[in-house]
Design an enzyme around this catalytic site. Structure first.
Site, short mmCIF file in Angstrom:
data_model
loop_
_atom_site.label_atom_id
_atom_site.label_comp_id
_atom_site.label_asym_id
_atom_site.label_seq_id
_atom_site.Cartn_x
_atom_site.Cartn_y
_atom_site.Cartn_z
N ASP A 105 0.88 -1.16 0.00
CA ASP A 105 0.00 0.00 0.00
C ASP A 105 0.92 1.22 0.00
O ASP A 105 2.12 1.12 0.30
CB ASP A 105 -0.94 0.00 1.21
CG ASP A 105 -2.14 0.95 0.98
OD1 ASP A 105 -2.08 1.77 0.03
OD2 ASP A 105 -3.13 0.89 1.74
C1 BGC Z 1 -4.96 3.41 0.08
C2 BGC Z 1 -5.02 2.41 -1.06
C3 BGC Z 1 -4.80 3.13 -2.37
C4 BGC Z 1 -3.47 3.88 -2.30
C5 BGC Z 1 -3.15 4.66 -3.58
C6 BGC Z 1 -3.70 4.25 0.02
O1 BGC Z 1 -3.75 5.27 0.98
O2 BGC Z 1 -5.02 2.71 1.30
O3 BGC Z 1 -6.26 1.74 -1.08
O4 BGC Z 1 -4.81 2.21 -3.43
O5 BGC Z 1 -3.51 4.81 -1.24
O6 BGC Z 1 -4.01 5.74 -3.73
#
Ligand code: BGC
Length: 828
Positions: free
Chosen positions: A236
């Site tokens: 993530d």
């Molecule tokens: C979120 C993810 C997301 C990523 C990119 C993170 O803060 O938890 O679900 O895909 O950001 O935007």
């Protein structure tokens, strides 16, 4: 369990991957494992590899520029998709998203989210499917299949147990093996087995003491070893914290870049003998396999060369919305149900702020910017004869600042330190959110000094308007040519590096304005460029709140409208400040005076229909005092059109609850998501979440799991079951054609011998199917019973154990409305 059966094309891809890998030196290999910017991996021309581009996910494809000037189709929220209980529909949604991804040059979608609704407070509840692992897995399977049918990769997230947002970067979720396997890992396992996703995202959180990006057991042994997953594992965003820990733990790609724990840091770790180059090769292989699948590695055949037929985004979005709406109450008076309304008979008084300013999606990384939105007011106006509809606000829950939008015409003007204008781009709202290389054309981060959101605001109403800001940097706010705020906003101490994006809005000034008279507005941000920032980012917003009218007067106006009309429709909703990524909810109450509005309207109009426009459960204290309650979730860009279809009876509402709706938060099995002082969140309820817990506690919710009414009646006639299949015969006994979701629950029958020593829920969902029938028509639903439905995770042996014995197989309309049952005796 194995991955997808191998084909000739797989072999050709593997050969191309091996050939490419053989040509890369250590530096190139480690570079490929690190984001080059917010959304992409570097191209490696020496092996014919183009840059792999990723994007959120899950209700639309945002594309690499997170702005409103690059619109995306916005589908209903994932809770809505799950409420349709139809993996086939999810697959069609996936195909539309693949089409959007291709249009935007995106190869991998950062979706679906398959964490569970452990607590209704979870901030991303709207973004996940269900409290039930089987339903989550089935919907996620359809979604992944659909996206990948279009040749675009998926990233099933967030692996694993990212079921709440409080302290999401640091929380250690303490889960014992049985609930981990039977609940939280189960959807991932089902999707890997049935849809072969090309990617998985490792979550921010820690599980049982090990950060998920470094979780060797879960990533290497369970996901790859036991399940045969052969895609790539990406962190993530900013979740990877250790170079060797992550690589040894099985993480392939660290995102975003350019500053990551991989790249040069990984090459150095290999040279220092801290990790084996073979482990790097393995990760590179996983990334190259993904590249080959999506068609960006020369010489490797893409999985899909001919994308499926073009999907009409508006039509599908509308169809999913009406199929997802859950009619939880439809009171019958004088033999007539409250819904559907007769479009030709009588007048409708519509109220609620969200009826006019529709809330179509949840906040956070799932946000996309559609090119149009059909509000309930738009949808009903278009569908009703002239003069049949009146509208009043009634109650406005937006008592908090929100991104400036309605009435604002804005542009972002970028200047260098010497005052040279580098770019001037129109902005569809008051949000500037440029990360990494997303800057407007012609602007380099090093040269950028100031960004000014500049334009005009034409108020809809006269009165005191509040202006505010969100974001960091040196901020100067001017309204009507006068500077009303000047100051420096720092990043604060929040452990979440995205706090600046999702952080709380701050009020800066109040200004008296006149309806219809435009004023100039400007918010200047001297860009914050601290060395410790993980990436180049410009993120700040101009916020606005309209005049706050006397809430009693607003309600009185709506009451007058409702008194004079044949039917009253009230739309109630949450706001962005309540339901969003980055934080959990504190309670389940509707914000502002919306409950009072419903009560007051219902008191003067017996035909009051309430539309609940939220992504997750809210308390509805008046629910038994109104004629009908329709849950519309966050319904996507065509939500208002779908609402008109359903209220006026052109279509029936097709949804069934994917999650139990509590009457009050205190009744919910898990009503607190705050970690302990040590940062641990204990999943002490074990396998008892959702309806499993409600049934054990014997508490009655407002609406049970699986509940939802259509516009016809069904009589369940016969059931025949074996240990592997159930057949249910049912007849549409009502007045119109309809669709029914037949739900199959498995209830173990207590027996003296052979009973498992561990406690099991009273029943659990083991299968479902939907059927369609004309009035009077009889149909058969055939539903397979998976072996897993009879298994438990045995913590002692660390394996699945088939629990033979006597079960009642129940055919039901909801977990609480069981119509038929058959007994089967199973043998191991
Ligand atoms: C979120 C993810 C997301 C990523 C990119 C993170 O803060 O938890 O679900 O895909 O950001 O935007």
């Amino acid at each position: 369990m194995a991955g997808a059966p191998s084909t000739g094309a797989d072999e050709a891809r593997n050969d191309a991957v091996e050939a490419a890998l053989g040509k890369l030196d250590l530096d190139a290999k480690t570079r490929l494992l690190a984001g080059q910017d917010q959304w992409s991996l570097p191209a490696l021309p020496q092996i014919g590899l183009a840059s792999l581009v990723m994007s959120d996910g899950p209700v639309g494809v945002r594309g690499v520029r997170w702005t409103a000037d690059d619109p995306s189709v916005a589908l209903p929220s994932p809770t809505a998709l799950a409420a349709a209980w139809d993996p086939g529909l999810a697959r069609r949604a996936g195909r539309l998203l693949a089409q959007e991804a291709r249009r935007k040059g995106v190869h991998v979608l950062l979706a679906p989210t398959v964490n569970l609704h452990r607590s209704p407070l979870g901030g991303r509840h709207f973004e996940a499917y269900s409290e039930d692992p089987f339903l989550t897995g089935a919907i996620g399977t359809g979604y992944v299949q659909g996206v990948q049918d279009g040749g675009v990769g998926t990233t099933v997230k967030h692996f694993v147990a990212n079921d709440a947002e409080t302290d999401r970067f640091t929380v250690d979720n303490v889960v014992t093996p049985r609930p981990l396997r039977e609940l939280y890992l189960a959807p991932f396992e089902a999707i890997v087995a049935n849809a072969h996703p090309w990617g998985i995202m490792a979550a921010y959180n820690t599980v049982n003491g090990t950060s998920m990006t470094e979780h060797r057991y879960l990533q290497r042994e369970v996901l790859r070893g036991e399940w045969g997953f052969d895609g790539y594992i990406v962190s993530d965003w900013l979740a990877a914290r250790s170079t060797t820990g992550a690589l040894i733990g099985g993480l392939d790609v660290a995102m975003p870049g350019p500053k990551t724990v991989y790249g040069p840091a990984l090459a150095a770790a290999v040279r220092a003998g801290e990790v084996e180059e073979a482990a790097v090769d393995e990760a590179v292989r996983n990334v190259l396999r993904l590249a080959a699948r999506v068609g960006v590695l020369d010489g490797a055949p893409a999985v899909v060369t001919e994308p499926p037929a073009t999907v009409d985004g508006d039509a599908l979005t509308r169809e999913i919305a009406r199929r997802s709406f859950v009619l939880v109450r439809n009171d019958v008076r004088d033999g007539r149900p409250a819904l559907p309304l007769d479009p030709a008979a009588g007048t409708i008084a519509l109220s609620g702020a969200a009826a006019r300013d529709a809330r179509i999606l949840g906040g956070g990384s799932a946000t996309v910017f559609p090119d149009h939105v059909v509000s309930p007011l738009d949808g009903l106006t278009a569908a009703l004869p002239e003069g049949a509809l009146t509208y009043t606000v009634g109650a406005d829950p937006s008592t908090e600042l929100a991104v400036a939008e309605k009435g604002f015409a804005l542009a972002a003007v970028c200047t260098a330190a010497d005052g040279r204008v580098l770019a001037s781009d129109p902005l569809p709202n008051g949000r500037v959110q440029w990360v990494g290389s997303d800057l407007p054309d012609g602007v380099a981060f090093d040269e950028l000094h100031t960004v000014e959101i500049r334009g005009t605001f034409t108020p809809r109403e006269s009165g005191e308007h509040t202006f505010g800001t969100r974001g960091v940097g040196g901020l100067t706010l001017a309204v009507g040519g006068e500077t009303v705020f000047e100051g420096e906003q720092g990043r604060g101490t929040d452990s979440d590096p995205f706090a600046a994006f999702f952080g709380k809005p701050t009020e800066r000034a109040r200004v008296e304005l006149t309806a219809g008279v435009p004023v100039e507005v400007s918010l200047r941000d001297v860009v914050h460029k601290a060395d410790d920032l993980p990436m180049a980012a410009v993120s700040f917003s101009l916020l606005h709140l309209g005049p706050q009218f006397d809430p009693d007067e607003l309600i009185a106006e709506a009451v007058e409208g409702a008194r004079a009309a044949d039917t009253a429709v009230v739309v109630v909703a949450t706001t962005d400040a309540v339901e969003s990524e980055g934080f959990d909810r504190k309670d389940l109450k509707l914000p502002g005076r919306q409950d009072d509005l419903v009560r007051a309207v219902a008191a003067v109009n017996a035909n009051t229909v309430v539309v609940v426009n939220t992504g997750s459960p809210v308390e509805l204290p008046w629910r038994d005092d109104v004629a009908a309650v329709l849950l519309s979730w966050f319904p996507g860009q065509e939500g208002g059109a779908a609402l008109a279809d359903v209220l006026l009876g052109a279509e029936e509402p097709g949804g069934r609850l994917p999650t139990t709706w509590p009457a009050v938060l205190a009744d919910a099995p898990v009503s607190d998501t705050t970690p302990t002082a040590e940062g641990e969140l204990h999943y002490t309820e074990g396998v008892f979440i959702g309806y499993r817990a409600w049934e054990r506690a014997g508490t009655t919710p407002a609406y049970p799991f699986g509940h939802g009414l259509g516009y016809t009646e069904w009589s369940y006639e016969t059931i025949e079951a074996t240990g592997t299949e159930v057949r249910v015969r049912l007849t549409n006994s009502g007045p119109r054609a309809g669709r029914e979701v037949v739900q199959i629950y498995l209830a173990p029958v207590a027996s003296a011998d052979g009973a498992p020593t561990v406690e099991r829920p009273a029943r659990w969902l083991a299968g479902f199917a939907s059927v369609e029938a004309a009035p009077g028509e009889s149909v058969e639903a055939r539903i397979p019973l998976p072996r897993r439905a009879f298994e438990i995770w045995d913590e002692e042996s660390g394996s699945w154990t088939y629990v033979a014995g006597r079960y009642e197989i129940q055919a039901a309309r909801s977990v609480a409305d069981r119509r038929l049952s058959a007994v089967v005796d199973t043998e191991a």
